[in-house]
Design a protein around this motif. Structure first.
Motif, PDB file in Angstrom:
ATOM      1  N   VAL A 145       0.836  -1.200   0.000  1.00 37.19           N
ATOM      2  CA  VAL A 145       0.000   0.000   0.000  1.00 37.19           C
ATOM      3  C   VAL A 145       0.866   1.243   0.000  1.00 37.19           C
ATOM      4  O   VAL A 145       0.547   2.252  -0.652  1.00 37.19           O
ATOM      5  CB  VAL A 145      -0.947   0.000   1.215  1.00 37.19           C
ATOM      6  N   ASP A 146       1.985   1.199   0.694  1.00 34.65           N
ATOM      7  CA  ASP A 146       2.902   2.328   0.726  1.00 34.65           C
ATOM      8  C   ASP A 146       3.367   2.682  -0.689  1.00 34.65           C
ATOM      9  O   ASP A 146       3.400   3.865  -1.067  1.00 34.65           O
ATOM     10  CB  ASP A 146       4.100   1.994   1.612  1.00 34.65           C
ATOM     11  N   SER A 149       0.404   4.225  -2.630  1.00 29.21           N
ATOM     12  CA  SER A 149       0.120   5.607  -2.258  1.00 29.21           C
ATOM     13  C   SER A 149       1.210   6.549  -2.764  1.00 29.21           C
ATOM     14  O   SER A 149       0.926   7.683  -3.166  1.00 29.21           O
ATOM     15  CB  SER A 149      -0.039   5.732  -0.739  1.00 29.21           C
ATOM     16  N   GLU A 150       2.451   6.084  -2.792  1.00 26.95           N
ATOM     17  CA  GLU A 150       3.534   6.889  -3.360  1.00 26.95           C
ATOM     18  C   GLU A 150       3.297   7.148  -4.842  1.00 26.95           C
ATOM     19  O   GLU A 150       3.488   8.263  -5.343  1.00 26.95           O
ATOM     20  CB  GLU A 150       4.872   6.179  -3.159  1.00 26.95           C
ATOM     21  N   SER A 208      -0.783   7.732   3.164  1.00 35.35           N
ATOM     22  CA  SER A 208      -1.703   6.954   2.326  1.00 35.35           C
ATOM     23  C   SER A 208      -3.129   7.493   2.317  1.00 35.35           C
ATOM     24  O   SER A 208      -3.985   6.956   1.620  1.00 35.35           O
ATOM     25  CB  SER A 208      -1.722   5.488   2.785  1.00 35.35           C
ATOM     26  N   PHE A 211      -4.513   8.455  -1.127  1.00 37.39           N
ATOM     27  CA  PHE A 211      -4.725   7.257  -1.939  1.00 37.39           C
ATOM     28  C   PHE A 211      -6.009   6.560  -1.530  1.00 37.39           C
ATOM     29  O   PHE A 211      -6.849   6.225  -2.381  1.00 37.39           O
ATOM     30  CB  PHE A 211      -3.535   6.304  -1.803  1.00 37.39           C
ATOM     31  N   TRP A 212      -6.200   6.344  -0.233  1.00 41.63           N
ATOM     32  CA  TRP A 212      -7.409   5.657   0.221  1.00 41.63           C
ATOM     33  C   TRP A 212      -8.661   6.475  -0.054  1.00 41.63           C
ATOM     34  O   TRP A 212      -9.718   5.927  -0.375  1.00 41.63           O
ATOM     35  CB  TRP A 212      -7.296   5.307   1.702  1.00 41.63           C
TER      36      TRP A 212
END
Length: 258
Positions: A145-146, A149-150, A208, A211-212
């Motif tokens: 997820v990291d 999100s990046e 994040s 992104f979420w």
């Protein structure tokens, strides 16, 4: 008086639990089951029999992109929920790794954003899957997820996370519980469930939130596969589900855990 034929569609899906998630952020419904291939009828139930395919955002330990044995025989979504449910149970692989491409064949899933770390033997290796009807589906793979999100916040050349998300009208969010496990270095047949703090660090890394937000504002339903045989057995997977649910439901979706 309600008859059996009048019962809601999801009540006919044996082994699939539908949860209402009203009041939080993101989807209003979640579908919980054990074998991951039951995502196929769950997605069909969530999306109905018409409309555009959804972007699939899936978090898993494995990349479940093995091509179905007979991809041309996957029923189209217009065939109805019963046909897709029966196909998932009797025709998809019991190893639970061909349901994503089957959903593309069915017209349920368009592109896919896959957060996964390992590739099963025989999995499709390309960046674009062309189904038997000639439709192209992008497969965007990131390990964490990291990293996703990046790629959303600061896309580098070649990153496609932002592109597929911004193009999506609707999202299916899919979680395999074994995403929150690792194989033991001492014994590769032993599964080690993650503690809650590590689940939180993986699912909600620093930075994040945007992104979420982009994922959840488009998400129409969430599916959650418990896969106990990939999570250390029934008891271990039950404890892992409890810990993961606290982070996933309470902290990410902001609703009470089931």
């Amino acid at each position: 008086m309600q008859t059996e034929d009048d019962a809601p569609r999801h009540l006919r899906l044996a082994g699939i639990i539908r949860l209402g998630l009203g009041g939080g952020r993101g989807p209003s419904d979640a579908y919980v089951f054990d074998p991951h291939r039951l995502a196929l009828p769950s997605w069909a139930c969530a999306l109905g029999e018409s409309g555009s395919p959804a972007l699939l955002v899936t978090l898993d330990r494995h990349l479940d992109v093995v091509v179905p044995r007979e991809p041309g025989k996957v029923p189209d979504r217009s065939a109805g929920l019963r046909a897709l449910d029966e196909h998932a149970r009797w025709s998809l692989d019991v190893r639970n790794y061909d349901h994503i491409l089957a959903a593309m064949e069915a017209g349920l899933v368009g592109d896919a954003l896959l957060v996964a770390r390992t590739r099963p033997r025989g999995s499709f290796a390309g960046e674009t899957y062309v189904d038997t009807k000639g439709r192209s589906h992008r497969l965007v793979v990131v390990p964490t997820v990291d990293r996703a999100s990046e790629a959303w916040n600061h896309p580098a050349p070649g990153d496609a996370v932002r592109d597929v998300l911004e193009r999506a009208d609707q999202v299916l969010l899919d979680i395999d519980l074994d995403c929150f496990t690792s194989l033991s270095d001492a014994d590769p047949t032993t599964v080690i469930p993650w503690p809650r703090a590590i689940i939180r660090e993986f699912l909600l890394p620093e930075g994040s939130e945007d992104f979420w937000d982009a994922v959840l504002k488009r998400t129409v339903a969430m599916t959650l596969a418990r896969e106990p045989h990939h999570c250390g057995g029934l008891l271990a997977s039950g404890e892992l589900f409890r810990d993961a649910a606290e982070v996933l439901f309470r902290e990410l979706l902001r609703v009470e855990p089931p």
